[in-house]
Enzyme design. Structure first.
Site, short mmCIF file in Angstrom:
data_model
loop_
_atom_site.label_atom_id
_atom_site.label_comp_id
_atom_site.label_asym_id
_atom_site.label_seq_id
_atom_site.Cartn_x
_atom_site.Cartn_y
_atom_site.Cartn_z
N GLY A 47 70.70 -37.16 -96.93
CA GLY A 47 70.75 -36.18 -98.01
C GLY A 47 69.41 -35.48 -98.13
O GLY A 47 68.44 -35.83 -97.46
N LEU A 48 69.36 -34.50 -99.00
CA LEU A 48 68.13 -33.74 -99.20
C LEU A 48 67.01 -34.59 -99.76
O LEU A 48 67.24 -35.65 -100.36
CB LEU A 48 68.40 -32.57 -100.17
CG LEU A 48 69.34 -31.46 -99.69
CD1 LEU A 48 69.71 -30.56 -100.86
CD2 LEU A 48 68.68 -30.66 -98.57
N SER A 49 65.79 -34.12 -99.58
CA SER A 49 64.64 -34.76 -100.22
C SER A 49 64.83 -34.71 -101.73
O SER A 49 65.18 -33.67 -102.28
CB SER A 49 63.35 -34.02 -99.84
OG SER A 49 62.23 -34.61 -100.47
N GLY A 50 64.66 -35.85 -102.39
CA GLY A 50 64.84 -35.89 -103.83
C GLY A 50 66.26 -36.18 -104.29
O GLY A 50 66.53 -36.24 -105.48
N SER A 51 67.16 -36.38 -103.33
CA SER A 51 68.56 -36.64 -103.69
C SER A 51 68.76 -38.06 -104.21
O SER A 51 69.75 -38.34 -104.90
CB SER A 51 69.48 -36.38 -102.50
OG SER A 51 69.17 -37.23 -101.41
N GLY A 52 67.85 -38.96 -103.86
CA GLY A 52 67.95 -40.34 -104.33
C GLY A 52 68.25 -41.35 -103.25
O GLY A 52 68.66 -42.48 -103.53
N LYS A 53 68.03 -40.99 -101.99
CA LYS A 53 68.34 -41.88 -100.87
C LYS A 53 67.57 -43.20 -100.94
O LYS A 53 68.15 -44.28 -100.86
CB LYS A 53 68.01 -41.19 -99.53
CG LYS A 53 68.80 -39.94 -99.25
CD LYS A 53 68.42 -39.32 -97.92
CE LYS A 53 66.95 -38.95 -97.82
NZ LYS A 53 66.53 -37.95 -98.83
N SER A 54 66.25 -43.10 -101.06
CA SER A 54 65.42 -44.31 -101.08
C SER A 54 65.71 -45.17 -102.30
O SER A 54 65.79 -46.40 -102.21
CB SER A 54 63.93 -43.93 -101.06
OG SER A 54 63.59 -43.32 -99.84
N SER A 100 67.64 -36.93 -92.21
CA SER A 100 68.47 -36.75 -91.00
C SER A 100 69.40 -35.54 -91.16
O SER A 100 70.62 -35.70 -91.28
CB SER A 100 69.27 -38.02 -90.67
OG SER A 100 69.95 -38.54 -91.77
#
Length: 199
Positions: free
Chosen positions: A34-41, A108
């Site tokens: 997902g986009l940066s800031g989407s909450g992946k981490s 990615s």
């Protein structure tokens, strides 16, 4: 390739299946994209903590953390970004072979790169989780200040601004972090893992 001519794969005495039986669950990779800031981490770590709390073997591979070590030699150019994802796929495969559930948190952005990684795994071992969030919300969150730098032209080829993000066409799961809580999102992933008989 010439340098691979004299390399022979050494098969382990302990098999992946044996490690899974010892752990009491199957292994897989949860590929958060997902986009940066989407909450992946945030989501990957919440899932890892939930798995750990219930006695499952798990680990998180995070984009920034990997670039501190294994991929510190790579830039953010197109070719190096592809190599970044390929290497992560190989590392994730080792974790899956060790019988663990590994969560990877990487933008990615390109479908081809994600499909290359998927091809490294057996059926149901690669679970693509699309962490979907509108770019304006990601930009408002901007936990690392990257969007602001990208808007100023300080970061070239920034996903969502000057470089595209190709959303997954058929992910195993879509999590909308602007609509769902962390707890609900983790619950959905657990449900999927049980549905696939991984847990």
């Amino acid at each position: 390739m010439e340098r691979q001519k004299h390399i022979v794969w050494h098969h382990s005495t302990v098999t992946k299946k044996g490690r899974q039986q010892l752990n009491g669950h199957k292994s897989c990779v949860l590929w958060f994209t997902g986009l940066s800031g989407s909450g992946k981490s945030t989501l990957a770590n919440a899932m890892d903590h939930a798995l750990y709390s219930q006695g499952f073997q798990s680990y998180v591979l995070d984009g920034d953390n990997i670039r501190y070590g294994l991929n510190r030699d790579l830039s953010f150019g197109v070719d190096d970004r592809k190599e970044n994802i390929r290497r992560i796929g190989e590392v994730a495969k080792l974790f899956v072979d060790s019988g663990q559930i590994v969560s990877t948190a990487f933008i990615s952005p390109f479908q081809n790169d994600r499909e290359l990684v998927r091809s490294m795994f057996e059926a149901d071992e690669f679970i693509e989780v699309y962490v979907k969030c509108p770019i304006d919300i990601c930009e408002n969150r901007d936990p690392k200040g990257l969007y602001q730098k990208a808007r100023k032209g300080e970061i070239a080829e920034f996903t969502g601004i000057s470089s595209p993000y190709e959303a997954p066409s058929q992910p195993e799961l879509i999590i909308e972090t602007n609509k769902q809580s962390i707890e609900d999102s983790v619950g959905k992933i657990f449900h999927l893992l049980r549905e696939k008989k991984i847990l």
